[in-house]
Design a protein around this motif. Sequence first.
Motif, short mmCIF file in Angstrom:
data_model
loop_
_atom_site.label_atom_id
_atom_site.label_comp_id
_atom_site.label_asym_id
_atom_site.label_seq_id
_atom_site.Cartn_x
_atom_site.Cartn_y
_atom_site.Cartn_z
N ASP A 350 0.81 -1.21 0.00
CA ASP A 350 0.00 0.00 0.00
C ASP A 350 0.85 1.27 0.00
O ASP A 350 0.31 2.38 -0.01
N THR A 351 2.16 1.13 0.02
CA THR A 351 3.07 2.27 0.13
C THR A 351 3.37 2.87 -1.24
O THR A 351 3.51 2.14 -2.23
N ASP A 352 3.53 4.18 -1.26
CA ASP A 352 4.02 4.86 -2.46
C ASP A 352 5.53 4.68 -2.51
O ASP A 352 6.28 5.38 -1.81
N ILE A 353 5.98 3.75 -3.31
CA ILE A 353 7.40 3.37 -3.29
C ILE A 353 8.29 4.50 -3.81
O ILE A 353 9.51 4.49 -3.59
N ASN A 354 7.75 5.48 -4.50
CA ASN A 354 8.57 6.58 -5.00
C ASN A 354 9.09 7.47 -3.87
O ASN A 354 10.07 8.20 -4.05
#
Length: 444
Positions: A350-354
Amino acid sequence: MALDLSDQPEIVQQAYGYAQQGWDLALSWLLSPAAWSQFALLVIAYLAAVLVARRLRPVLNRQITPAQEATGVIADSRRFAVVFLPLLLPLLAYGFTAIGETLVRSMFDSGAVIAFGKRVFLFLAARRLVRDIVHDPFLKLLGRYVLLPVAALYMFGVLDDVLAALTALTVTFGNISISAMALIRGIIAGSILFWLGGWSTRQTSQFIDAQEQMRPSVRQLVGKAIEFAIFAAAFLLLLNIMGINLGALAVLGGAIGVGLGFGLQKIASNFISGVILLIEGQATVGDFVELDGGESGKIVKMTARAAILETFDGRWIVVPNEDFITTRVTNFSDSGSANRYEAPFSVSYDTDINLIPPLIEAAVSKHPEVLDEPYPPDCELRGFGDSGIDFAVEFWVNGLDDGPNKYTSDVLFLIWNALKEAGVEIPYPQRVVEIKGPMPELKS
């Protein structure tokens, strides 16, 4: 009165003869006016030495003693000279007595009493040297059992006779014949030479270790070469002092050399390998290495035969020098160069990997030991795992991640705190269980 000792052992008769000669000499001294004048001169010489020493010693002490903060060769030499000031009194007495002996012999054509007194003062000087000045255990032992007995024999005037008797007595080893005097001289000279060799080796090693512009491997090579040269020269000088013909040892040395050549091939190989290591400097003291055989540790000592590795748990591993030449060796430290490590972690899907790379790189950069050169911390995406997205941060430090340095552990703490502060979830294993068919009924 003469005693009849014809039925006694020869040694008893000789002892009695020496005692009789001493008694006759003492009587002649007591009844001779020349002897009394010599006794008077001895007393005058000693009193004059006491007076001069009392006035001269404080002056010499002030002039010779350097300042406490003074350093260098001259200051060390002056401190060394101050140690011998206790010899001033007996040496002055010896010198004044020598002057008195010259006067007595010119007046009476006899000086046995004052000559004996002069030798007594020399013995007292030797005794004070051994008792008060020499502190090295080996030199004190040598002075106690060699210098003092020789000085005592010289004091009683029998030194030449004892030396002549020892020279006439020979000891034979095969075709080599050595006098007892040469053997004793060799033992004494050998002890002194090898003690001087060890002392000079220690002084040379300290001087070489202080030359920081030289590589550690070169310093060790130069130290070993000087040590070998010193002891080789001491051994050859010892043979010369003992009067041993080196040509007589050629055949024996050749036979021993052939036997050693066949029996000590491994030792010779390890010795040559050690020299090569010291010259090339591929592995030296302080490096952390891992050998092809699995041995790993920090090199704490390199000898002529092997290198000593210390593992993280404090054990020592002795690795022959030949293994460093004939097998593959991984050098992790290379005399203090930087090393790269990485710390893996995962985040939720669910994380924004950027947002993860700049967040983690900034957090890891706060560690005081993490370097910006050759590269700053670098966070990389490694893959998509079963439970989360896998990352790893690479960082460089100037050292090893061992017991004292917990770099990876510290970085993982920084990652945990940064993710928690940013509200990023760290995943844990999750499994989906699918049940086919009707649900089983629960019985009450």
